[in-house]
Write a protein that holds these residues in place. Sequence first.
Motif, short mmCIF file in Angstrom:
data_model
loop_
_atom_site.label_atom_id
_atom_site.label_comp_id
_atom_site.label_asym_id
_atom_site.label_seq_id
_atom_site.Cartn_x
_atom_site.Cartn_y
_atom_site.Cartn_z
N LEU A 18 0.82 -1.21 0.00
CA LEU A 18 0.00 0.00 0.00
C LEU A 18 0.85 1.25 0.00
O LEU A 18 0.61 2.17 -0.77
CB LEU A 18 -0.92 0.02 1.22
N THR B 298 -6.57 5.13 3.31
CA THR B 298 -6.99 5.21 4.71
C THR B 298 -8.05 4.16 4.99
O THR B 298 -7.96 3.40 5.96
CB THR B 298 -7.55 6.60 5.02
N GLY B 299 -9.05 4.10 4.13
CA GLY B 299 -10.14 3.14 4.33
C GLY B 299 -9.63 1.71 4.32
O GLY B 299 -9.94 0.93 5.22
N LEU B 300 -8.83 1.39 3.31
CA LEU B 300 -8.34 0.01 3.18
C LEU B 300 -7.49 -0.37 4.38
O LEU B 300 -7.63 -1.47 4.92
CB LEU B 300 -7.53 -0.14 1.89
N ILE B 302 -7.53 0.78 7.43
CA ILE B 302 -8.34 0.57 8.64
C ILE B 302 -8.91 -0.84 8.63
O ILE B 302 -8.84 -1.58 9.63
CB ILE B 302 -9.47 1.61 8.74
N ILE C 121 -16.64 -0.12 12.55
CA ILE C 121 -15.33 0.32 12.07
C ILE C 121 -15.15 -0.10 10.60
O ILE C 121 -14.60 0.64 9.80
CB ILE C 121 -14.20 -0.24 12.95
N LEU C 124 -16.98 2.17 8.49
CA LEU C 124 -16.26 3.45 8.49
C LEU C 124 -15.15 3.42 7.45
O LEU C 124 -14.95 4.36 6.69
CB LEU C 124 -15.68 3.72 9.89
N GLY C 125 -14.43 2.28 7.41
CA GLY C 125 -13.40 2.10 6.40
C GLY C 125 -14.00 2.13 5.01
O GLY C 125 -13.48 2.78 4.10
N MET C 126 -15.12 1.43 4.86
CA MET C 126 -15.80 1.39 3.56
C MET C 126 -16.21 2.80 3.13
O MET C 126 -16.22 3.13 1.95
CB MET C 126 -17.05 0.50 3.63
N SER C 128 -14.64 5.61 3.63
CA SER C 128 -13.51 6.27 2.96
C SER C 128 -13.29 5.68 1.56
O SER C 128 -13.06 6.40 0.60
CB SER C 128 -12.22 6.09 3.74
N VAL C 129 -13.36 4.33 1.49
CA VAL C 129 -13.11 3.68 0.20
C VAL C 129 -14.12 4.16 -0.84
O VAL C 129 -13.75 4.54 -1.95
CB VAL C 129 -13.18 2.15 0.36
#
Lengths: 343, 321, 318
Positions: A18, B298-300, B302, C121, C124-126, C128-129
């Motif tokens: 990443l 950031t999403g991935l 987390i 959580i 929450l991540g999803m 952003s994705v």
Amino acid sequence: MKKQILAIICASVLTFSLTACGGQDGSSSAAPTGASSKTEAPSTAENESKSDSKKPKIGFVFNDVSGDTYMTTYYSTAQSYAESLGIELLALDSQNDMTKQANQVRDLITKKVDTLIIWPCNSEGGVASAKLAKEANIPVMTANTPIDKSGEEYLTCHVGPSNVREGEETTKQMIEDLGGKGKFLYIDGKPGYSTSTQRQEGVKNAIEGTDVELLESQTGQSSRDKSQQVMENFLIKYPEGSVDAVMCFDDNEAIGAINALKAAKRTDVKVYAVACGDYNTLSYIEDGTLAGTALQSPITDAKTTMDFALKVAKGEKIDTFENSIETPVATPSNLKSLNVEKW
Amino acid sequence: MNRTYINKIRSFMATNTVVPILIICFLGASIFVDTFFSMSNVLNLLNQNAMKGIMAIGMTFVIINGYFDMSIVTLMSLTAALSSGLQPSLGTGLAIVVALLVGTAVGAINGFLVTKARINAFVATLAMMLGCRGASYIYSGEKTIIPKSEGFLAFGSGTVLGVSYISILFILLLFVAHFVLRYTKHGRNTYAVGGNARSAFNAGIDCDKTTFINFVICGFTGGLGGVLYAAFLGAASPSVGWPDLHMMVIAAVVVGGCSLLGGIGNVWYSLGGVIILGMISNVLNLLNVQAYISTLCTGLIIIVVLYVDRVMHMNRKRKKT
Amino acid sequence: MRAINKMGVFLKNQVIVLAMCMIFILFSLLSSSFCQFNNAMLILRQVATFGVMGCGMTLVIIGGNFDLSVGSLVSLCCVVCVGLVNVLGPLPAMLIVLAVGAVSGLVSGFLVGYLKLNSMIVTLGMMSVLQALTLIVSNGKYIPLRRVSWFTALGQGSIGVLPISTIIMVVVIVVFATALKRTVFGHHVLAVGSNAETCRYSGINDKRVILETFVLSGISAAIGAILLASRDGAAQNNMGMGFEFDVITGVILGGTNLMGGSGNVYKTFVGMLIVAILKNGFVVIGLPYYSQWIAQCFIMIVAVWCANRAIQRKGEIE
């Protein structure tokens, strides 16, 4: 236990890939933004030492890249134009969050940029960041949206449209169209954002001493959808004949208001936008649904800013503090004569 | 001899999953990002995240107790506005005291709603989130308030050897919180109630009182966070931290390894979580990653961190059930 | 005596409906322009997206989870929808949008159901994705609807006096409510929400049920997005920002148990209506928009408190 070790390996591979792919994606930011091709990502030390000895390194914290078309166009223009000027641009997006912006300014100071450009999320919140950068001996300038007067001592200059003037000129146009007498509504931009306060200030300046009355002002959050809802509710509250015009913070909100008027089949309310940042909006002026707006090109704005940033990074002296870009007022009748360049 | 060491380290890593994750992230960042591994950036990382960390401490108490607090960030924006706006009329000291009292009071209301009115903690704190948000908008009239006191601002931006005053306060609070959780009756009660409320009740622990106190602690840290944010940013806007800071605080605590079911965790986990999330954004900023991609990463990350934590916790959870 | 008690319990069960009526009457008294036919239709039009999204969210919450990603999903679906309507025409575009919603739900559902990650959580991540994907797809720009077709009628048109979007919303609500009450799937969702462990022993595939609730939530967000896109005639990449909180607030007001196991789609709709009435009402009576948050705060606490009392009372009677 095996599973745990597997998890660690899997995690490390993912993190590494990443961070690595993050770097590459940064370098090929062309994919989504089209024109702006390779901004060199300094992913290795040698890469950096090679390219950085000559290239001026400019850090730019944006207010909210994804906020609307204006900011997006600005962002991609700044990137591609910086490329052509030979600037290494470190562009970060604060996503309209003051705390994120404060942290990003700190990250850029760590990176030791030559010039820092701040497009503040919040004019008062930008002061502390400007001060911090100034103390680290990095020249700071603000772009598009100024910071509070108390912070001007830390700045080298400001480049952007004059929001107060835009507000005044568009409102004067409206007053003229209404024949000097009438009632209007105002749909405001994001609360606490200095562009909103300044444009509103301009509007209020212009109506002072005239017979035009501001009935009510509500925020449309600079969003087409929210503004449409506000307008829908306004139309319920103010039936036909009780209001002559609506002034919106920007063209997005104005289109929301136009949609609401269409849905309610009302034709008695003229729609104005203080400023227009999206080229597509011109079609609304052409067909007369948008009665007037100040044209503000993100491309001119971005290019002027980058020109000034380069001067600052080279240590050249900037004579004037306020550097406004041109924002002519367009109406259905004068649009053709303005010869607007496509952006 | 060697084997026992390895085993010890292994079992330490397995129970404190945040440590290996943190080490991996740190090494990865140091290798791939040239400006990351420098004293100034590491201090920068600490200073950036100190306020979030302080709120995460309060959140840790509530989460170990088996609940969570959605209201903490809007409460923060309210107290930030109060501590700045009251300065001219009350004086700086008193303004800060009022802000902290408001924070504590909101915490107490949360605690009351959860323990006495028996309202689900998510609902109660979500309601208070809306209430605080409305209150901070009404108080500030949608405007940004600038704190006038020089000393207040100097505290927010001042540093000792590169470490900001706020970070020092954060570290002090970490030790205090650690002490409270580890060595006081209240701390032990918190773990007991979070682990199994029924058996804690049967063992004669006053569950309601424990929960109430934890919400008050959380409210207090929210209030303190607001005061510090106002000092740090030199301005208090009612929209500060909206829309996702409270979720980030909860995420930090959970990513650190505190279980949302309660009973597991300590403040060091939360510190680790705060640093991990802070590091992600710091690294993405340093790499000059394109704005869109950085949101995606950031999403991935987390989700990945949560998954790794989950897998590594498997053994312990099995033990618990 | 028993009849009176029963009556009392019934009233307390319907406390949210009463609350809605009271709010409506209050606003009508405060402003003459509030209680108008046009305004009622306007509220119904404004609530359509939330009403549809609430259905999926109700199922997810009954299953014992949260889905915070729906707001960003709406943004993504709007952008995809308008973009594809311009290219492919309405019908294929809408099908693809539904698929996008389902896939997003599938991913969160897999992470929550099968990998047992914490739903809050993960979503929450999803969030952003999905936000990032929206930006990449739209390139951050407004996408205006270029083709004039029946697509715009979905959000803007009406049959007789009823807006089409409201009719679609009602159909979706009825389908979801029936699915929850009358089908095996619905019973499984309720069962998994109240006790996943027991379900596993009795042969219900709890992982799959949770996955399905998330998929349905994704699909309902996609339908909501279609209505929204059609109403606005354009798509913006932060269109759905913060929707998740409005939707969750509505579901809570509707009395769905946040620990899972019980809930009602119709009442969720009433909850959504309250949120929409507050939004509309405060603007109409001329108070600033942020007053609605304070009102929501109080109504939420009072409503849930009353509902709790009603449940306790019911327990005592039985």
